[in-house]
Design an enzyme around this catalytic site. Structure first.
Site, PDB file in Angstrom:
ATOM      1  N   GLU B  47       0.870  -1.174   0.000  1.00  0.00           N
ATOM      2  CA  GLU B  47       0.000   0.000   0.000  1.00  0.00           C
ATOM      3  C   GLU B  47       0.900   1.214   0.000  1.00  0.00           C
ATOM      4  O   GLU B  47       1.681   1.419   0.932  1.00  0.00           O
ATOM      5  CB  GLU B  47      -0.856   0.028   1.272  1.00  0.00           C
ATOM      6  N   ASP B  58      -6.018   9.339   9.423  1.00  0.00           N
ATOM      7  CA  ASP B  58      -4.723   8.898   9.923  1.00  0.00           C
ATOM      8  C   ASP B  58      -4.358   9.477  11.273  1.00  0.00           C
ATOM      9  O   ASP B  58      -4.661  10.624  11.580  1.00  0.00           O
ATOM     10  CB  ASP B  58      -3.627   9.251   8.905  1.00  0.00           C
TER      11      ASP B  58
END
Lengths: 411, 292
Positions: B47, B58
């Site tokens: 990824e 995040d």
């Protein structure tokens, strides 16, 4: 009076909460459940007469609504055009329109069984409003605020703490409003089960732009009736400042189907020909910010640009998606107002009418004064005076001192 | 047409290792070397995160990685083109681009698909594009041979899980806990019934992400999922060595240390060998497939 909310456009692909191509729900999967739950909870509440009754009662008994409409005779004479009327949201408890929405969302949170509230704040006005209603309802409250703003708005930080709220300084990103929103959303994602996120403006993912608008439309609904009562007709134009755009949406919604021109004042900062402004519609491009498709200030790659305005409440790189739609469809017209124009309007209103407006509201007033000049004396323009200016006294003092020094230097 | 994604990512694998790194953190060269190292320790796919000014999903570790990469001028287009260098270095596993929605919107889908084809990109994950907003993109991804990776969370309703599971591509990303990316010590016990629900709703392999940093956690998931995604735990190691990773003379030893760290704490010697072998074998099959 609050009316039934409009049914939103449903996008072809099933996306909800669309205003034309704008709006939607661009959020991580972890937030989808909370948003769907909130949408359902709001839909039930807004159709429940006892909920609406309590909302109106609290605003009446606690915040002093209805706020008056004030005719500005001396200011209007000075401008020499349309007659200027102010919707006095500055006379609300806590000094700004933010309380309307905070009361509504807190009531909704309680109804949905939430135990805690969180909010983001830039200038601190929404943080103070949320901390206030959290105290009123006896619920714990966390307010996320960028570290830069914590420093700039020390007085409001102190107010929030006095009210029993925990102020969480946010150092991620640039430590400003956009980062405080990011952090509040992150915290919410981790604590959705028992926590209500009290969004402060008509921004963010659906259903927030709709919820905040419907809790703020009391501004326009009251003012519309008050103008008819006072002048026997609708105003010819209505004008408000736009950061995220909650006071403007609150004002505009009542007039959307009327022959009333709608004007929104964006923060032009040091000028839209400089990089220091927050004029999202004038200088931005469509994209996604904080969960909604709307206009935003961004670089060529799509990284969000930090905005600037002398007014911390207009210092936001995006704008509510419904405003983006009203701008694109041409129903409302948005123009940038510079720091200097806002300061001038603030001083004029103080001198002519004895009303010290917030710097945010002074942007709306400055644009209204420009428009009034081009109108006939038998016409009227209604301005949302969204907040009072006491909080800005230090900033204004600083600006005036600087101006003096500059003049001294030139001599 | 060969499908790198299903060749490398399928239910026959024993706990697929899917690492996440941010493109350009702390430099392009480091990203290339790290990608190669991750393949060598048995990664089934990579990824590749695109740095963004406002990474809503995040936690602090990946936020800081974004900042480091942005300060180096990394962009979505730059990252897509960096994959060409990653391929030239010998990385054969699928590469999944992890990008926030606005970056993709501003680049334009047409450019994205063109560059994805040109640079051998296999998948796309847009963390702020839930099922309801992604239907158009999902269709266009299928037309371009790109797997659009979907996410499900413990709070995802049965109804939505059914829809997401039925239309998922590649593998299904299961968010182990609420909140944002970042290391957590333990799984919430609810994660196991959640994974059962996901299994029932989706025929594709399922992989668990958010908070994974140890071999013990991977062992706990075995039997409940087909793979695991590790981001913050790796990015923390990169952050700790950011200065050395930027200098050509210290790049290799710094990458080597991260490899050691991963083998010792995350991967466990017994399974890495197996996965690595399998991956290498598949890589061979794939390249044979290519020439034939």
């Amino acid at each position: 009076m609050i009316r039934q909310p409009q049914i939103e456009n449903i996008k072809e692909d099933g996306g909800k909460g669309r205003y034309g191509e704008f709006g939607g729900q661009y959020v991580p999967e972890t937030l989808m459940h909370a948003l769907l739950e909130l949408e359902k909870g709001f839909d039930e509440a807004i159709h429940d007469t006892s909920f609406l009754k309590e909302y109106r009662e609290i605003l009446h008994d606690y915040s002093g609504r209805p706020t008056p409409v004030t005719y500005c005779e001396r200011l209007s004479q000075r401008i020499g055009g349309a007659q200027i009327y102010l919707k006095r949201e500055d006379l609300n408890h806590t000094g700004a329109h933010k309380i309307n929405n905070a009361v509504g969302q807190a009531l909704l949170a309680r109804r949905m069984g939430k135990k805690r509230m969180i909010a983001e704040t830039g200038a601190g006005q929404h943080g103070v409003a949320t901390a206030t209603v959290a105290a009123y309802f006896g619920m714990p409250c966390k307010v996320f605020m960028g570290v830069v703003d914590v420093e700039r708005q020390a007085l409001n930080v102190f107010r929030m703490r006095l009210l029993g709220a925990e102020v969480v300084p946010v150092s991620s990103g640039n430590g400003t409003l956009k980062d405080a929103i990011n952090e509040a959303l992150r915290y919410w994602a981790a604590n959705v089960e028992d926590t209500a996120y009290i969004d402060g403006s008509v921004v963010g993912p659906h259903p927030y732009p709709m919820i905040v608008r419907d809790f703020q439309r009391i501004i326009g609904d009251e003012a519309r009736a008050q103008m008819i009562e006072k002048t026997g007709k609708l105003p010819d134009a209505a004008c408000a400042c736009v950061g995220g755009g909650s006071n403007a949406m609150g004002l505009f919604t009542a007039f959307l189907n009327d022959p009333v021109a709608l004007y929104g004042a964006e923060a032009g900062g040091k000028g839209t020909d400089t990089p220091e402004h927050a004029a999202t519609l004038t200088k931005g491009r469509p994209g996604v910010i904080h969960g909604a498709m709307t206009y935003l200030l961004q670089d060529q790659n799509g990284q969000i640009i930090e905005p600037y305005s002398i007014s911390a409440g207009l210092d936001y790189p995006g704008i509510g998606p419904e405003h983006a739609h009203l701008a694109k469809s041409g129903r409302a017209c948005y123009e940038a107002v510079t720091d200097q124009e806002a300061i001038d309007a603030l001083m004029t209103l103080s001198e002519k009418e004895g009303i010290l407006p917030a710097l945010e509201s002074a942007h709306g007033l400055a644009l209204a004064m420009k428009k009034a000049k081009t109108m006939q004396t038998d016409q009227s323009i209604l301005v949302c005076l969204s907040g009072r200016g006491d909080k800005d006294v230090n900033t204004i003092l600083h600006v005036l001192d600087e101006a003096k020094t500059d003049q001294g230097g030139r001599k | 047409m060969m499908n790198r994604m299903s060749n490398y990512m399928n239910k026959k694998q024993d706990m697929m290792f899917i690492p996440f790194i941010t493109a350009g953190d702390p430099s392009e060269d480091a990203t290339v070397e790290l990608a190669f190292m991750l393949q060598s320790v048995g990664a089934c796919a990579l990824e590749l995160g695109i740095p963004y000014s406002d990474p809503l999903a995040d936690g602090p570790v990946i936020q800081r990685a974004s900042k480091r990469a942005l300060s180096k001028g990394m962009s979505l287009l730059g990252a897509l083109q960096l994959v060409k260098k990653i391929r030239l270095r010998g990385v054969k596993i699928p590469v999944i681009i992890f990008t926030y929605c606005n970056l993709l919107l501003q680049l334009g889908e047409e450019t994205f698909f063109r560059e994805a084809k040109e640079n051998e990109i296999d998948g796309l994950l847009v963390p702020d594009l839930p099922f309801e907003e992604s239907r158009g993109l999902a269709e266009r991804c299928i037309n371009h041979g790109i797997s659009l990776i979907s996410l499900v969370a413990p709070t995802t309703s049965e109804q939505r899980m059914g829809k997401i599971g039925a239309s998922a591509q590649g593998f299904l990303y299961c968010v182990s806990s609420l909140g944002v990316t970042g290391v957590r010590k333990k799984f919430h016990p609810d994660v196991f019934p959640f994974l059962e629900r996901v299994r029932a709703a989706c025929e594709l392999p399922i992989a668990v992400g958010f908070g994974i940093s140890s071999n013990e956690q991977v062992d706990e998931l075995r039997g409940h999922a087909d793979g695991f995604i590790v981001g913050s735990a790796i990015v923390s190691q990169i952050e700790r060595r950011a200065d050395r990773l930027q200098k050509s003379e210290s790049l290799s030893p710094a990458v080597e240390e991260i490899r050691e760290y991963l083998l010792n704490t995350l991967l466990g010697k017994h399974k890495v060998g197996k996965n690595h072998e399998r991956t290498a074998q598949q890589a061979e099959t794939l390249s044979t497939g290519k020439t034939g």
